[in-house]
Design a protein around this motif. Structure first.
Motif, mmCIF file in Angstrom:
data_model
loop_
_atom_site.group_PDB
_atom_site.id
_atom_site.type_symbol
_atom_site.label_atom_id
_atom_site.label_comp_id
_atom_site.label_asym_id
_atom_site.label_seq_id
_atom_site.Cartn_x
_atom_site.Cartn_y
_atom_site.Cartn_z
ATOM 1 N N ASN A 270 0.875 -1.167 0.000
ATOM 2 C CA ASN A 270 0.000 0.000 0.000
ATOM 3 C C ASN A 270 0.919 1.226 0.000
ATOM 4 O O ASN A 270 1.534 1.544 1.003
ATOM 5 C CB ASN A 270 -0.883 -0.031 1.259
ATOM 6 C CG ASN A 270 -1.678 1.255 1.397
ATOM 7 O OD1 ASN A 270 -1.955 1.925 0.408
ATOM 8 N ND2 ASN A 270 -2.012 1.602 2.618
ATOM 9 N N GLN A 271 1.027 1.887 -1.153
ATOM 10 C CA GLN A 271 1.990 2.972 -1.296
ATOM 11 C C GLN A 271 1.460 4.264 -0.686
ATOM 12 O O GLN A 271 0.460 4.797 -1.105
ATOM 13 C CB GLN A 271 2.276 3.170 -2.788
ATOM 14 C CG GLN A 271 3.434 4.087 -3.051
ATOM 15 C CD GLN A 271 3.844 4.054 -4.510
ATOM 16 O OE1 GLN A 271 4.177 3.006 -5.047
ATOM 17 N NE2 GLN A 271 3.796 5.199 -5.169
ATOM 18 N N LEU A 272 2.179 4.757 0.335
ATOM 19 C CA LEU A 272 1.778 6.000 1.005
ATOM 20 C C LEU A 272 2.678 7.170 0.621
ATOM 21 O O LEU A 272 2.223 8.289 0.478
ATOM 22 C CB LEU A 272 1.835 5.823 2.526
ATOM 23 C CG LEU A 272 0.761 4.953 3.188
ATOM 24 C CD1 LEU A 272 1.039 4.844 4.672
ATOM 25 C CD2 LEU A 272 -0.621 5.537 2.955
ATOM 26 N N ASP A 273 3.972 6.889 0.462
ATOM 27 C CA ASP A 273 4.934 7.985 0.323
ATOM 28 C C ASP A 273 6.217 7.439 -0.297
ATOM 29 O O ASP A 273 6.863 6.587 0.294
ATOM 30 C CB ASP A 273 5.202 8.549 1.722
ATOM 31 C CG ASP A 273 6.235 9.652 1.733
ATOM 32 O OD1 ASP A 273 6.537 10.182 0.656
ATOM 33 O OD2 ASP A 273 6.742 9.981 2.816
ATOM 34 N N THR A 274 6.564 7.915 -1.491
ATOM 35 C CA THR A 274 7.732 7.346 -2.177
ATOM 36 C C THR A 274 9.053 8.035 -1.808
ATOM 37 O O THR A 274 10.113 7.588 -2.225
ATOM 38 C CB THR A 274 7.565 7.452 -3.713
ATOM 39 O OG1 THR A 274 7.366 8.831 -4.048
ATOM 40 C CG2 THR A 274 6.377 6.642 -4.191
ATOM 41 N N ILE A 275 8.979 9.094 -0.993
ATOM 42 C CA ILE A 275 10.202 9.811 -0.599
ATOM 43 C C ILE A 275 11.138 8.848 0.129
ATOM 44 O O ILE A 275 10.742 8.175 1.068
ATOM 45 C CB ILE A 275 9.876 10.993 0.350
ATOM 46 C CG1 ILE A 275 8.944 11.991 -0.323
ATOM 47 C CG2 ILE A 275 11.148 11.685 0.840
ATOM 48 C CD1 ILE A 275 9.562 12.870 -1.356
ATOM 49 N N GLY A 276 12.380 8.805 -0.305
ATOM 50 C CA GLY A 276 13.378 7.995 0.409
ATOM 51 C C GLY A 276 13.459 6.547 -0.029
ATOM 52 O O GLY A 276 14.307 5.803 0.466
ATOM 53 N N ALA A 277 12.596 6.130 -0.963
ATOM 54 C CA ALA A 277 12.602 4.716 -1.386
ATOM 55 C C ALA A 277 13.936 4.349 -2.043
ATOM 56 O O ALA A 277 14.524 3.312 -1.743
ATOM 57 C CB ALA A 277 11.443 4.445 -2.332
ATOM 58 N N GLY A 278 14.415 5.221 -2.937
ATOM 59 C CA GLY A 278 15.692 4.955 -3.616
ATOM 60 C C GLY A 278 16.867 4.957 -2.656
ATOM 61 O O GLY A 278 17.798 4.156 -2.775
ATOM 62 N N ASP A 279 16.822 5.867 -1.678
ATOM 63 C CA ASP A 279 17.888 5.944 -0.663
ATOM 64 C C ASP A 279 17.927 4.664 0.167
ATOM 65 O O ASP A 279 18.998 4.119 0.441
ATOM 66 C CB ASP A 279 17.672 7.144 0.268
ATOM 67 C CG ASP A 279 17.611 8.470 -0.479
ATOM 68 O OD1 ASP A 279 18.121 8.537 -1.609
ATOM 69 O OD2 ASP A 279 17.044 9.434 0.077
ATOM 70 N N MET A 280 16.756 4.194 0.570
ATOM 71 C CA MET A 280 16.672 2.958 1.359
ATOM 72 C C MET A 280 17.127 1.765 0.521
ATOM 73 O O MET A 280 17.835 0.879 1.010
ATOM 74 C CB MET A 280 15.234 2.746 1.848
ATOM 75 C CG MET A 280 14.982 1.395 2.520
ATOM 76 S SD MET A 280 16.097 1.005 3.902
ATOM 77 C CE MET A 280 15.574 2.221 5.109
ATOM 78 N N PHE A 281 16.709 1.742 -0.751
ATOM 79 C CA PHE A 281 17.111 0.650 -1.645
ATOM 80 C C PHE A 281 18.641 0.542 -1.667
ATOM 81 O O PHE A 281 19.208 -0.526 -1.438
ATOM 82 C CB PHE A 281 16.569 0.896 -3.064
ATOM 83 C CG PHE A 281 16.904 -0.215 -4.029
ATOM 84 C CD1 PHE A 281 15.966 -1.191 -4.334
ATOM 85 C CD2 PHE A 281 18.168 -0.299 -4.616
ATOM 86 C CE1 PHE A 281 16.280 -2.234 -5.201
ATOM 87 C CE2 PHE A 281 18.494 -1.343 -5.475
ATOM 88 C CZ PHE A 281 17.543 -2.308 -5.778
ATOM 89 N N ALA A 282 19.306 1.676 -1.935
ATOM 90 C CA ALA A 282 20.773 1.673 -2.050
ATOM 91 C C ALA A 282 21.438 1.298 -0.730
ATOM 92 O O ALA A 282 22.385 0.501 -0.698
ATOM 93 C CB ALA A 282 21.265 3.037 -2.520
ATOM 94 N N GLY A 283 20.936 1.866 0.374
ATOM 95 C CA GLY A 283 21.541 1.599 1.688
ATOM 96 C C GLY A 283 21.442 0.135 2.095
ATOM 97 O O GLY A 283 22.401 -0.447 2.614
ATOM 98 N N SER A 284 20.281 -0.478 1.846
ATOM 99 C CA SER A 284 20.104 -1.886 2.228
ATOM 100 C C SER A 284 20.840 -2.815 1.261
ATOM 101 O O SER A 284 21.386 -3.844 1.656
ATOM 102 C CB SER A 284 18.615 -2.243 2.322
ATOM 103 O OG SER A 284 17.910 -1.821 1.174
ATOM 104 N N PHE A 285 20.900 -2.428 -0.024
ATOM 105 C CA PHE A 285 21.660 -3.201 -1.025
ATOM 106 C C PHE A 285 23.142 -3.246 -0.620
ATOM 107 O O PHE A 285 23.773 -4.310 -0.631
ATOM 108 C CB PHE A 285 21.495 -2.547 -2.402
ATOM 109 C CG PHE A 285 21.991 -3.387 -3.557
ATOM 110 C CD1 PHE A 285 21.101 -4.109 -4.337
ATOM 111 C CD2 PHE A 285 23.351 -3.436 -3.884
ATOM 112 C CE1 PHE A 285 21.545 -4.884 -5.421
ATOM 113 C CE2 PHE A 285 23.802 -4.210 -4.954
ATOM 114 C CZ PHE A 285 22.891 -4.933 -5.719
ATOM 115 N N ILE A 286 23.676 -2.087 -0.246
ATOM 116 C CA ILE A 286 25.087 -2.005 0.148
ATOM 117 C C ILE A 286 25.364 -2.821 1.406
ATOM 118 O O ILE A 286 26.367 -3.533 1.501
ATOM 119 C CB ILE A 286 25.515 -0.527 0.297
ATOM 120 C CG1 ILE A 286 25.801 0.037 -1.102
ATOM 121 C CG2 ILE A 286 26.729 -0.367 1.208
ATOM 122 C CD1 ILE A 286 26.140 1.499 -1.153
#
Length: 335
Positions: A270-286
């Protein structure tokens, strides 16, 4: 000498969240739903009106968010940035310490001036309108680089936004060259499609200098490769970039480890807020890479963590979501 898992460098912004009415936006001539770059006087004028209504304050900026995500999973992180000796700057430094992140701010006096802020105004329809004031954060450069930490860190992570200033560009090249000479991973987040459009040659020069892992979204990939289709963009990237990840919003991600391309879906949310999604993706990937995960596993972890971020407000995982993410990461890494 402390050895760090991740060394990051980027713009420092204090994220300030508040709820407002549509009337407030129109009264103050704020363009709804957009991110607007503003000067100090304009930002302070709005902050003064909203001071009593501030709901949430955290240290932010794209690369800071990614570094915090990596640290919250247990990796040892160092972050270079620039804040001023003011209320917001001291808050930013305290918040980094609270996240167990060491930084250049620990050992250098803070300069006079204004710390950068990103004011997020949320209207009753859950839309977010952002005013960003870069402040002294936009002056981050070679003076803020800790080259000894960069040399010893297992992964260096660069924020693309810095390429738009001469100081920032110099800092990025210094770190990329150092990582290259030491055989370390040097990752770069492309940050914004317009940035790639205007600074494409600068990005290509930086990649040539030592960047060997690229994070970008679809739009940024199209701008960098100047391809007509995503398939064309992926082909160009395979031929020119050692390793890369392209995020495709709700369709997940495409990641290339140098040998294989992995297509990874995102869990339905359930998408509420896309702010920070890319940042979280990169941080958790790393973080997953630091734990020895394959790109396939790292992308699965990153897509899951990004789905948790878009299902809540704010760019940092809430306690219950951090616990869910920790459990998912532990299970994925043990498979």
């Amino acid at each position: 000498m402390n050895h760090f898992d991740l060394y990051g460098i980027g713009n420092a912004l204090v994220d300030v969240e508040t709820r407002v009415t549509d009337q407030f936006l129109s009264d103050n001539k704020v363009i709804k739903g957009c991110m607007t770059l503003v000067e100090a006087a304009r930002q302070n004028e709005l902050l003064d009106q909203l001071r009593q209504k501030i709901e949430h304050k955290s240290c932010g900026g794209s690369l800071a968010n990614s570094t915090i995500a990596t640290a919250n999973f247990g990796s040892k992180c160092f972050y270079s940035c620039q804040v001023a000796d003011d209320e917001m700057g001291r808050f930013f430094h305290r918040d980094l310490i609270h996240q167990n992140i060491q930084s250049n701010l620990d050992s250098t006096p803070l300069p006079k001036g204004d710390t950068g802020t990103c004011l997020a105004m949320i209207t009753p329809d859950a839309d977010r309108t952002m005013n960003t004031f870069l402040g002294v954060g936009g002056l981050v450069g070679p003076d803020q680089v800790n080259i000894e930490v960069a040399k010893s860190a297992r992964i260096c992570f660069l924020e693309g936004y810095l390429i738009s200033s001469e100081y920032g560009k110099e800092a990025l090249h210094t770190i990329a060259q150092s990582a290259n000479q030491n055989g370390n991973i040097c990752a770069l987040s492309m940050s914004d499609p317009m940035l790639v459009k205007y600074f494409r040659d600068d990005f290509l020069a930086l990649i040539k200098d030592g960047v060997n892992l690229l994070f970008m979204n679809e739009d940024e990939a199209m701008e960098l490769t100047q391809a007509e289709t995503l398939t064309g963009a992926i082909t160009w990237l395979k031929n020119n970039i050692k390793q890369f990840v392209v995020t495709c919003g709700s369709r997940g991600s495409l990641s290339w480890d140098g040998d294989s391309l992995f297509e990874t879906p995102v869990p339905t949310i359930n998408q509420l807020d896309t702010i920070g999604a890319g940042d979280m993706f990169a941080g958790s990937f790393i973080h997953a890479l630091l734990k020895g995960a394959s790109f396939d596993t790292a992308a699965t972890i990153a897509c899951y963590c990004a789905s948790l971020i878009v299902g809540q407000y704010g760019s940092r995982l809430e306690q219950k979501n951090q616990e869910k993410a920790n459990a998912f990461v532990a299970q994925a890494l043990n498979h």
